[in-house]
Design an enzyme around this catalytic site. Structure first.
Site, PDB file in Angstrom:
ATOM      1  N   HIS A 237       0.866  -1.186   0.000  1.00 44.98           N
ATOM      2  CA  HIS A 237       0.000   0.000   0.000  1.00 44.98           C
ATOM      3  C   HIS A 237       0.904   1.239   0.000  1.00 44.98           C
ATOM      4  CE1 HIS A 237      -3.402   2.488   0.580  1.00 44.98           C
ATOM      5  NE2 HIS A 237      -3.760   2.184   1.819  1.00 44.98           N
TER       6      HIS A 237
ATOM      7  N   HIS B 140      -2.392  -2.463  -9.956  1.00 45.51           N
ATOM      8  CA  HIS B 140      -3.350  -1.872  -9.024  1.00 45.51           C
ATOM      9  C   HIS B 140      -4.582  -2.750  -8.985  1.00 45.51           C
ATOM     10  CE1 HIS B 140      -5.888   1.118  -7.073  1.00 45.51           C
ATOM     11  NE2 HIS B 140      -4.756   1.654  -6.692  1.00 45.51           N
TER      12      HIS B 140
ATOM     13  N   ASP C 128       2.666   5.511  -7.108  1.00 43.64           N
ATOM     14  CA  ASP C 128       3.900   5.363  -6.340  1.00 43.64           C
ATOM     15  C   ASP C 128       5.140   5.221  -7.209  1.00 43.64           C
ATOM     16  OD1 ASP C 128       2.658   5.314  -3.748  1.00 43.64           O
ATOM     17  OD2 ASP C 128       1.805   3.411  -4.371  1.00 43.64           O
TER      18      ASP C 128
HETATM   19  C1  LIG Z   1      -1.189  -3.392  -6.114  1.00 44.74           C
HETATM   20  C2  LIG Z   1      -1.268  -4.911  -6.052  1.00 44.74           C
HETATM   21  C3  LIG Z   1      -1.127  -5.334  -4.559  1.00 44.74           C
HETATM   22  C4  LIG Z   1      -2.632  -5.359  -6.584  1.00 44.74           C
HETATM   23  O1  LIG Z   1      -2.804  -6.709  -6.297  1.00 44.74           O
HETATM   24  P1  LIG Z   1      -3.989  -7.597  -6.860  1.00 44.74           P
HETATM   25  O2  LIG Z   1      -5.107  -6.745  -7.307  1.00 44.74           O
HETATM   26  O3  LIG Z   1      -4.277  -8.620  -5.825  1.00 44.74           O
HETATM   27  O4  LIG Z   1      -3.396  -8.238  -8.175  1.00 44.74           O
HETATM   28  P2  LIG Z   1      -2.725  -9.674  -8.294  1.00 44.74           P
HETATM   29  O5  LIG Z   1      -1.656  -9.820  -7.259  1.00 44.74           O
HETATM   30  O6  LIG Z   1      -3.814 -10.687  -8.309  1.00 44.74           O
HETATM   31  O7  LIG Z   1      -2.060  -9.570  -9.719  1.00 44.74           O
HETATM   32  C5  LIG Z   1      -2.583 -10.135 -10.917  1.00 44.74           C
HETATM   33  C6  LIG Z   1      -1.420 -10.746 -11.681  1.00 44.74           C
HETATM   34  O8  LIG Z   1      -0.430  -9.729 -11.965  1.00 44.74           O
HETATM   35  C7  LIG Z   1       0.806 -10.046 -11.321  1.00 44.74           C
HETATM   36  N1  LIG Z   1       1.310  -8.801 -10.710  1.00 44.74           N
HETATM   37  C8  LIG Z   1       0.577  -7.853 -10.068  1.00 44.74           C
HETATM   38  N2  LIG Z   1       1.370  -6.836  -9.708  1.00 44.74           N
HETATM   39  C9  LIG Z   1       2.596  -7.142 -10.130  1.00 44.74           C
HETATM   40  C10 LIG Z   1       3.842  -6.476 -10.046  1.00 44.74           C
HETATM   41  N3  LIG Z   1       3.932  -5.283  -9.455  1.00 44.74           N
HETATM   42  N4  LIG Z   1       4.922  -7.069 -10.573  1.00 44.74           N
HETATM   43  C11 LIG Z   1       4.815  -8.282 -11.168  1.00 44.74           C
HETATM   44  N5  LIG Z   1       3.665  -8.967 -11.291  1.00 44.74           N
HETATM   45  C12 LIG Z   1       2.573  -8.408 -10.771  1.00 44.74           C
HETATM   46  C13 LIG Z   1       0.472 -11.078 -10.247  1.00 44.74           C
HETATM   47  O9  LIG Z   1       1.588 -11.913  -9.989  1.00 44.74           O
HETATM   48  C14 LIG Z   1      -0.662 -11.819 -10.920  1.00 44.74           C
HETATM   49  O10 LIG Z   1      -0.102 -12.675 -11.891  1.00 44.74           O
HETATM   50  P3  LIG Z   1      -0.760 -14.152 -12.148  1.00 44.74           P
HETATM   51  O11 LIG Z   1      -2.181 -13.902 -12.545  1.00 44.74           O
HETATM   52  O12 LIG Z   1       0.071 -14.765 -13.208  1.00 44.74           O
HETATM   53  O13 LIG Z   1      -0.656 -14.862 -10.824  1.00 44.74           O
HETATM   54  C15 LIG Z   1      -0.163  -5.578  -6.894  1.00 44.74           C
HETATM   55  O14 LIG Z   1      -0.289  -5.146  -8.241  1.00 44.74           O
HETATM   56  C16 LIG Z   1       1.232  -5.258  -6.374  1.00 44.74           C
HETATM   57  O15 LIG Z   1       1.721  -5.970  -5.491  1.00 44.74           O
HETATM   58  N6  LIG Z   1       1.901  -4.194  -6.916  1.00 44.74           N
HETATM   59  C17 LIG Z   1       3.190  -3.773  -6.410  1.00 44.74           C
HETATM   60  C18 LIG Z   1       3.041  -2.959  -5.139  1.00 44.74           C
HETATM   61  C19 LIG Z   1       2.498  -1.565  -5.399  1.00 44.74           C
HETATM   62  O16 LIG Z   1       2.971  -0.852  -6.290  1.00 44.74           O
HETATM   63  N7  LIG Z   1       1.529  -1.163  -4.579  1.00 44.74           N
HETATM   64  C20 LIG Z   1       0.967   0.190  -4.642  1.00 44.74           C
HETATM   65  C21 LIG Z   1      -0.445   0.168  -5.076  1.00 44.74           C
HETATM   66  S1  LIG Z   1      -1.018   1.838  -5.288  1.00 44.74           S
END
Ligand SMILES: CC(C)(COP(=O)(O)OP(=O)(O)OC[C@H]1O[C@@H](n2cnc3c(N)ncnc32)[C@H](O)[C@@H]1OP(=O)(O)O)[C@@H](O)C(=O)NCCC(=O)NCCS
Length: 493
Positions: free
Chosen positions: A297, A336, A392
């Site tokens: 987050h 996201h 971010d």
């Molecule tokens: C923001 C976040 C937590 C959203 O999570 P979510 O909605 O649960 O999405 P998921 O984790 O289900 O991601 C869907 C797919 O994309 C991939 N993915 C998502 N974010 C990714 C990232 N930053 N880098 C690499 N792969 C990513 C996941 O591994 C998943 O792949 P799969 O379907 O092959 O398993 C996630 O994108 C993330 O961890 N991002 C990095 C942290 C970040 O920047 N957070 C700030 C948010 S404002």
């Protein structure tokens, strides 16, 4: 409930046939949503092979790990269209607000629902700036942290600590309907805490900053903007007529406005979850701050910079992306839960970054960030998963260029988000029908009923996740282990 399946087409209902019983149910659709409690009416006799903990005869449960498709309330505050990359505060597009408004005006809009008039804004601004001063005893509190305490740990604790000064704002002492009555006195009590929390958020954050720098604390200045006062409180070292740089002040204000709210994100949800017990708003906001601290987050902007430092230079980007694709690394600042094309805030942040770089000089990590961005945006792994830069990805680079330490970045996110947390908290306190405690259900998959086993009859469970790990005693030095106590060395104890 239990109505026939042939409900006329075009009605706002969902027909559901429970194949366990053959019964059909008609479930109302309101604002394109169905009520999870309506599904509780779908009960069936428990099959002999089924676990009693399923409670099948008590009605169907709705499972949604991670709240992927659960609307927890009705809200009038912020709208996001994740597919179109749209963000609106109370109906106003974020792009228009970033261009014409400022953080405190936007705060008024988010909390009260409309843009303030000139006199309303003046009063609001003056009250918030007036309430920025905190009790002198708080200095001891800030000095009690270890020299290397993370500023988010300090801020989270400080928000909770702040509440201890206001017994008149504590429903545990004043009665549980303190904030929910909706009458004039109750509203005034609520708004005073809102003004205090917004006013003092910069003061607490600046104190967390100064304590790490070994600086004396300063009294919040008069005559500066909200962002200007914050910069002053962090940076003023006694110089006469100290005025923060206006470009940096404006940039920080725009970043504050962009971070002010984002509907049901993890930290706002935490505020509402904790607030639903009718605890005081300081405790609820401290819970939001703790939630924001996490790397998924608000900690992501800090994680982006650590990631860019670890990549080092543009040439290393391809290898890094390969590691991401093998799931050995995470591309922080991308992806996201809601935005599936682009995060509209990221464009404004990118533009703001250019303004800041003009006066601070470009950050050395910018080239690596650009190379990473461009490569990821062309890569099928990220395209197919709809992963684009979020707010971010760029904000950390601005904060770095402005000279903030990495671990202070989440604080720069938390300070403005206090506004969103309070907007949601106030809305919930005043919602029709009163506040319902947020008490979700679970699907119990653990052991069925079993009887206590006497000590001598037990068989040891030794699976790593089911026994405590062996922990190192990090506070014990080699000298301590070699010393003796009551004639015995530690090894024999
Ligand atoms: C923001 C976040 C937590 C959203 O999570 P979510 O909605 O649960 O999405 P998921 O984790 O289900 O991601 C869907 C797919 O994309 C991939 N993915 C998502 N974010 C990714 C990232 N930053 N880098 C690499 N792969 C990513 C996941 O591994 C998943 O792949 P799969 O379907 O092959 O398993 C996630 O994108 C993330 O961890 N991002 C990095 C942290 C970040 O920047 N957070 C700030 C948010 S404002």
């Amino acid at each position: 409930m239990g109505k026939p399946l042939d409900a006329p087409l075009g009605t706002n209902t969902l027909s559901v046939r429970d194949n366990r019983t053959g019964k059909t149910y008609s479930i109302p659709i309101v604002d394109n949503s169905i009520s999870a409690t309506d599904f509780k009416a779908l009960s069936a006799p428990r099959a002999p092979s089924e676990r009693e903990e399923n409670e099948t005869e008590k009605g169907l449960r709705v499972a949604d790990k991670g709240f992927l498709n659960t609307a927890v309330l009705r809200s009038e505050i912020t709208f996001i269209d994740g597919d179109a990359g749209v963000l609106r505060y109370r109906g106003y597009p974020i792009e228009q607000l970033a261009l014409h408004s400022n953080h405190l005006e936007t705060a008024y809009l988010l909390i009260y629902g409309s843009l303030p008039t000139k006199s309303q804004f003046q009063l609001w601004h003056d009250e918030i700036m007036h309430h920025s001063v905190i009790h002198a005893d708080a200095e001891q509190f800030f000095r009690s942290f270890r020299y290397d305490a993370h500023p988010m740990a300090i801020l989270t604790s400080a928000l909770s600590y702040l509440g201890s000064y206001y017994s008149e704002a504590n429903p545990s002492l004043q009665g549980q309907n303190l904030f929910t009555k909706g009458d004039k006195t109750s509203l005034a009590t609520m708004d005073k805490q809102i003004i205090r929390l917004i006013g003092k958020a910069t003061t607490l954050a600046a104190m967390a900053y100064r304590v790490r720098q070994g600086r004396e604390f300063v009294t919040p200045p008069t005559g500066l903007s909200y962002a200007g006062s914050f910069l002053y409180q962090m940076d003023h070292l006694g110089q006469e007529n100290y005025v923060p740089n206006p470009v940096l002040e404006k940039a920080l204000d725009v970043l504050f406005l962009l971070h002010a709210d984002h509907e049901m994100n993890a930290s706002s949800t935490s505020v509402l979850q904790v607030g639903s017990s009718l605890v005081d708003p300081y405790s609820a906001v401290a819970a939001g701050c703790a939630s924001l601290y996490g790397p998924l987050h608000g900690g992501a902007n800090e994680a982006v910079i650590r990631m860019l430092i670890s990549i080092g230079k543009p040439e290393n980007v391809p290898a890094f992306l390969e590691a991401v694709k093998k799931r050995e690394k995470v591309l922080s600042g991308f992806g996201h839960r809601v935005y599936k094309t682009s995060d509209p805030r990221s464009f404004i942040v990118r533009k703001t970054a250019d303004e800041v770089f003009k006066i601070t000089g470009k950050d050395e990590l910018l080239e690596t960030a650009m190379a990473l961005h461009d490569a990821a945006m062309k890569d099928n792994y990220f395209i197919s998963r709809k992963l684009a830069p979020n707010v971010d990805f760029w904000s950390g680079l601005i904060y770095r260029a402005m000279g903030f330490p990495n671990d202070f970045f989440p604080v720069l996110f938390a300070v403005p988000r206090v506004v969103g947390w309070l907007a949601h908290w106030r809305q919930m306190m005043l919602q029709t029908g009163g506040v319902k405690i947020w008490r979700p259900r679970q699907i119990y998959v653990g052991a069925g009923k079993r009887d206590y086993v006497p000590l001598e009859d037990r068989v040891a469970v030794e699976e790593p996740k089911k026994t405590p790990s062996v922990v190192e005693h990090s506070g014990i030095s080699k000298r301590t282990t070699l010393a003796s106590f009551k004639g015995q060395t530690r090894a024999k104890l």
